[in-house]
Design a protein around this motif. Structure first.
Motif, PDB file in Angstrom:
ATOM      1  N   VAL A 291      12.939  -2.965  -5.064  1.00  0.00           N
ATOM      2  CA  VAL A 291      14.347  -2.604  -5.267  1.00  0.00           C
ATOM      3  C   VAL A 291      14.574  -2.299  -6.739  1.00  0.00           C
ATOM      4  CG1 VAL A 291      16.742  -3.403  -5.196  1.00  0.00           C
ATOM      5  CG2 VAL A 291      15.181  -3.968  -3.312  1.00  0.00           C
ATOM      6  N   TYR A 292      15.112  -1.116  -7.003  1.00  0.00           N
ATOM      7  CA  TYR A 292      15.564  -0.764  -8.356  1.00  0.00           C
ATOM      8  C   TYR A 292      17.051  -1.066  -8.404  1.00  0.00           C
ATOM      9  CZ  TYR A 292      11.448   2.472  -8.497  1.00  0.00           C
ATOM     10  OH  TYR A 292      10.206   3.055  -8.455  1.00  0.00           O
ATOM     11  N   PHE A 293      17.430  -2.133  -9.083  1.00  0.00           N
ATOM     12  CA  PHE A 293      18.854  -2.460  -9.165  1.00  0.00           C
ATOM     13  C   PHE A 293      19.399  -1.842 -10.455  1.00  0.00           C
ATOM     14  CE2 PHE A 293      22.823  -4.636  -9.144  1.00  0.00           C
ATOM     15  CZ  PHE A 293      23.067  -4.896  -7.799  1.00  0.00           C
ATOM     16  N   ASP A 294      19.961  -0.640 -10.314  1.00  0.00           N
ATOM     17  CA  ASP A 294      20.366   0.160 -11.473  1.00  0.00           C
ATOM     18  C   ASP A 294      21.846   0.503 -11.444  1.00  0.00           C
ATOM     19  OD1 ASP A 294      19.839   1.372 -13.888  1.00  0.00           O
ATOM     20  OD2 ASP A 294      19.199   3.273 -13.018  1.00  0.00           O
ATOM     21  N   ALA A 295      22.659  -0.437 -10.983  1.00  0.00           N
ATOM     22  CA  ALA A 295      24.108  -0.233 -10.986  1.00  0.00           C
ATOM     23  C   ALA A 295      24.643  -0.318 -12.415  1.00  0.00           C
ATOM     24  CB  ALA A 295      24.774  -1.302 -10.119  1.00  0.00           C
TER      25      ALA A 295
ATOM     26  N   LEU B   5      12.283  -7.025  -7.112  1.00  0.00           N
ATOM     27  CA  LEU B   5      13.493  -6.353  -7.580  1.00  0.00           C
ATOM     28  C   LEU B   5      13.466  -6.357  -9.101  1.00  0.00           C
ATOM     29  CD1 LEU B   5      17.158  -6.973  -6.428  1.00  0.00           C
ATOM     30  CD2 LEU B   5      16.559  -7.174  -8.843  1.00  0.00           C
ATOM     31  N   THR B   6      13.715  -5.203  -9.703  1.00  0.00           N
ATOM     32  CA  THR B   6      13.806  -5.141 -11.158  1.00  0.00           C
ATOM     33  C   THR B   6      15.176  -4.623 -11.572  1.00  0.00           C
ATOM     34  OG1 THR B   6      12.771  -2.937 -11.182  1.00  0.00           O
ATOM     35  CG2 THR B   6      11.343  -4.828 -11.573  1.00  0.00           C
ATOM     36  N   THR B   7      15.653  -5.119 -12.703  1.00  0.00           N
ATOM     37  CA  THR B   7      16.926  -4.678 -13.252  1.00  0.00           C
ATOM     38  C   THR B   7      16.912  -4.806 -14.767  1.00  0.00           C
ATOM     39  OG1 THR B   7      19.338  -5.005 -13.233  1.00  0.00           O
ATOM     40  CG2 THR B   7      17.975  -6.969 -12.966  1.00  0.00           C
ATOM     41  N   TYR B   8      17.678  -3.932 -15.399  1.00  0.00           N
ATOM     42  CA  TYR B   8      17.789  -3.955 -16.864  1.00  0.00           C
ATOM     43  C   TYR B   8      18.633  -5.125 -17.340  1.00  0.00           C
ATOM     44  CZ  TYR B   8      22.456  -2.197 -15.944  1.00  0.00           C
ATOM     45  OH  TYR B   8      23.744  -2.074 -15.479  1.00  0.00           O
ATOM     46  N   CYS B   9      19.437  -5.702 -16.454  1.00  0.00           N
ATOM     47  CA  CYS B   9      20.389  -6.739 -16.851  1.00  0.00           C
ATOM     48  C   CYS B   9      19.726  -8.115 -16.825  1.00  0.00           C
ATOM     49  CB  CYS B   9      21.600  -6.735 -15.918  1.00  0.00           C
ATOM     50  SG  CYS B   9      22.865  -7.919 -16.414  1.00  0.00           S
ATOM     51  N   ALA B  10      19.677  -8.763 -17.982  1.00  0.00           N
ATOM     52  CA  ALA B  10      19.032 -10.077 -18.087  1.00  0.00           C
ATOM     53  C   ALA B  10      20.042 -11.201 -18.301  1.00  0.00           C
ATOM     54  CB  ALA B  10      18.017 -10.060 -19.228  1.00  0.00           C
ATOM     55  N   LYS B  11      21.305 -10.938 -18.009  1.00  0.00           N
ATOM     56  CA  LYS B  11      22.334 -11.957 -18.202  1.00  0.00           C
ATOM     57  C   LYS B  11      22.028 -13.204 -17.372  1.00  0.00           C
ATOM     58  CE  LYS B  11      26.200  -8.819 -19.236  1.00  0.00           C
ATOM     59  NZ  LYS B  11      26.536  -9.389 -20.541  1.00  0.00           N
TER      60      LYS B  11
ATOM     61  N   GLU C  82       0.829  -1.212   0.000  1.00  0.00           N
ATOM     62  CA  GLU C  82       0.000   0.000   0.000  1.00  0.00           C
ATOM     63  C   GLU C  82       0.859   1.256   0.000  1.00  0.00           C
ATOM     64  OE1 GLU C  82      -3.613   2.064   2.613  1.00  0.00           O
ATOM     65  OE2 GLU C  82      -2.839   0.087   3.160  1.00  0.00           O
ATOM     66  N   ASN C  83       1.856   1.273   0.874  1.00  0.00           N
ATOM     67  CA  ASN C  83       2.785   2.399   0.956  1.00  0.00           C
ATOM     68  C   ASN C  83       4.204   1.847   0.843  1.00  0.00           C
ATOM     69  OD1 ASN C  83       0.741   4.429   1.516  1.00  0.00           O
ATOM     70  ND2 ASN C  83       0.569   3.495   3.547  1.00  0.00           N
ATOM     71  N   PRO C  84       4.663   1.613  -0.375  1.00  0.00           N
ATOM     72  CA  PRO C  84       5.918   0.892  -0.575  1.00  0.00           C
ATOM     73  C   PRO C  84       7.172   1.624  -0.120  1.00  0.00           C
ATOM     74  CG  PRO C  84       5.081   1.743  -2.651  1.00  0.00           C
ATOM     75  CD  PRO C  84       4.017   1.985  -1.640  1.00  0.00           C
ATOM     76  N   HIS C  85       8.071   0.834   0.424  1.00  0.00           N
ATOM     77  CA  HIS C  85       9.416   1.305   0.718  1.00  0.00           C
ATOM     78  C   HIS C  85      10.307   0.840  -0.442  1.00  0.00           C
ATOM     79  CE1 HIS C  85       9.156   2.540   5.091  1.00  0.00           C
ATOM     80  NE2 HIS C  85       7.932   2.130   4.789  1.00  0.00           N
ATOM     81  N   VAL C  86      10.902   1.802  -1.116  1.00  0.00           N
ATOM     82  CA  VAL C  86      11.695   1.529  -2.316  1.00  0.00           C
ATOM     83  C   VAL C  86      13.170   1.753  -2.018  1.00  0.00           C
ATOM     84  CG1 VAL C  86      12.121   2.191  -4.716  1.00  0.00           C
ATOM     85  CG2 VAL C  86       9.785   2.256  -3.811  1.00  0.00           C
ATOM     86  N   LEU C  87      14.013   0.837  -2.474  1.00  0.00           N
ATOM     87  CA  LEU C  87      15.461   0.983  -2.389  1.00  0.00           C
ATOM     88  C   LEU C  87      16.026   1.036  -3.793  1.00  0.00           C
ATOM     89  CD1 LEU C  87      18.235   0.934  -0.919  1.00  0.00           C
ATOM     90  CD2 LEU C  87      18.104  -1.574  -1.027  1.00  0.00           C
ATOM     91  N   GLU C  88      16.799   2.073  -4.086  1.00  0.00           N
ATOM     92  CA  GLU C  88      17.438   2.204  -5.388  1.00  0.00           C
ATOM     93  C   GLU C  88      18.945   2.046  -5.229  1.00  0.00           C
ATOM     94  OE1 GLU C  88      17.493   5.388  -9.066  1.00  0.00           O
ATOM     95  OE2 GLU C  88      17.693   6.160  -7.027  1.00  0.00           O
ATOM     96  N   ILE C  89      19.514   1.157  -6.018  1.00  0.00           N
ATOM     97  CA  ILE C  89      20.962   0.988  -6.023  1.00  0.00           C
ATOM     98  C   ILE C  89      21.517   1.879  -7.129  1.00  0.00           C
ATOM     99  CG2 ILE C  89      22.877  -0.644  -6.193  1.00  0.00           C
ATOM    100  CD1 ILE C  89      20.961  -1.064  -3.787  1.00  0.00           C
ATOM    101  N   GLY C  90      21.992   3.055  -6.744  1.00  0.00           N
ATOM    102  CA  GLY C  90      22.544   4.021  -7.677  1.00  0.00           C
ATOM    103  C   GLY C  90      21.615   5.196  -7.927  1.00  0.00           C
ATOM    104  N   PHE C  91      21.742   6.282  -7.144  1.00  0.00           N
ATOM    105  CA  PHE C  91      20.882   7.458  -7.324  1.00  0.00           C
ATOM    106  C   PHE C  91      21.165   8.143  -8.661  1.00  0.00           C
ATOM    107  CE2 PHE C  91      19.880  12.008  -6.687  1.00  0.00           C
ATOM    108  CZ  PHE C  91      18.539  11.899  -6.348  1.00  0.00           C
ATOM    109  N   GLY C  92      22.441   8.229  -9.016  1.00  0.00           N
ATOM    110  CA  GLY C  92      22.839   8.722 -10.341  1.00  0.00           C
ATOM    111  C   GLY C  92      22.257  10.061 -10.709  1.00  0.00           C
TER     112      GLY C  92
END
Length: 219
Positions: free
Chosen positions: A147-151, A179-185, A47-57
């Motif tokens: 989690v936004y894994f955006d390293a 957790l989502t990430t652009y890397c699909a390796k 309902e009120n998510p706590h989000v963690l981002e790896i890399g504010f950039g």
């Protein structure tokens, strides 16, 4: 560090020392909106998510999250860790508010101006906690729903993509967390699975990567 315009008209930054971009040259805005908002935040049942981002950039993911939180009238607590914060001159040149939401430009710059290492409430729907530090040596005490894994890519910063770190993230996530990430390796997918996540391959952003990953912690 140089500014480059991507395929959708939004800007990214290129780091010569790493031979790497902050966001996809196929479309910085398109990539972030698809991977982290549509496939991440909007998929969360919290309902009120706590989000963690790896890399504010560049602050792009945080800005899009703030806008989405206000659109949905959903309170979001957003924590982001960054080892190398950008200078104000570079932030201004990115020009994200002008192409995304000119009426909210002050909020974008407030993200960058906010003090580090303490929570700041930037709107009734968005609290920001920026941490200036190294993700590989940081012990998070809170628990997260998204989690936004955006390293930077594994071949550029291999220390950011290790089994112990994914194991730690799994422990710090609430049941039902994603957790989502652009890397699909394959190696990344297998590490996420070994940590305990259920992992999906999803279609990538329009015009960009063919696939991305979304990892879920079972309820």
């Amino acid at each position: 560090m140089t500014l480059e315009t991507t395929a959708d008209g939004s800007n990214t930054l290129f780091v010569p020392e790493l031979d790497e971009h902050y966001h996809s040259v196929k479309g910085a805005l398109t990539e972030s909106q698809h991977i982290f908002i549509q496939m991440g935040l909007n998929h969360s049942q919290a309902e009120n998510p706590h989000v963690l981002e790896i890399g504010f950039g560049t602050g792009l993911n945080a800005f899009l999250t703030l806008l989405e939180a206000e659109k949905q009238h959903r309170e979001v607590c957003f924590t982001s860790i960054e080892r190398y914060p950008l200078g104000e001159d570079i932030v201004r040149k990115l020009g994200y508010p002008e192409i995304i939401a000119p009426e909210a430009s002050e909020k974008f710059y407030a993200l960058h101006a906010a003090p580090w290492n303490r929570p700041v409430r930037l709107s009734p729907c968005f609290t920001l906690h920026k941490i200036e530090g190294d993700f590989t040596h940081f012990d998070f005490q809170s628990h997260y729903d998204v989690v936004y894994f955006d390293a930077f890519a594994p071949e550029k910063q291999p220390a950011m993509w290790s089994q112990p770190l994914f194991d730690h993230l799994y422990r710090q996530m609430n049941p039902g967390g994603i957790l989502t990430t652009y890397c699909a390796k394959g190696v990344v997918r297998r590490m996420l699975q070994a940590a305990g996540f259920t992992v999906e391959r999803l279609p990538g952003p329009p015009g960009g990567k063919r696939e991305i990953l979304r990892a879920s912690k079972e309820i």
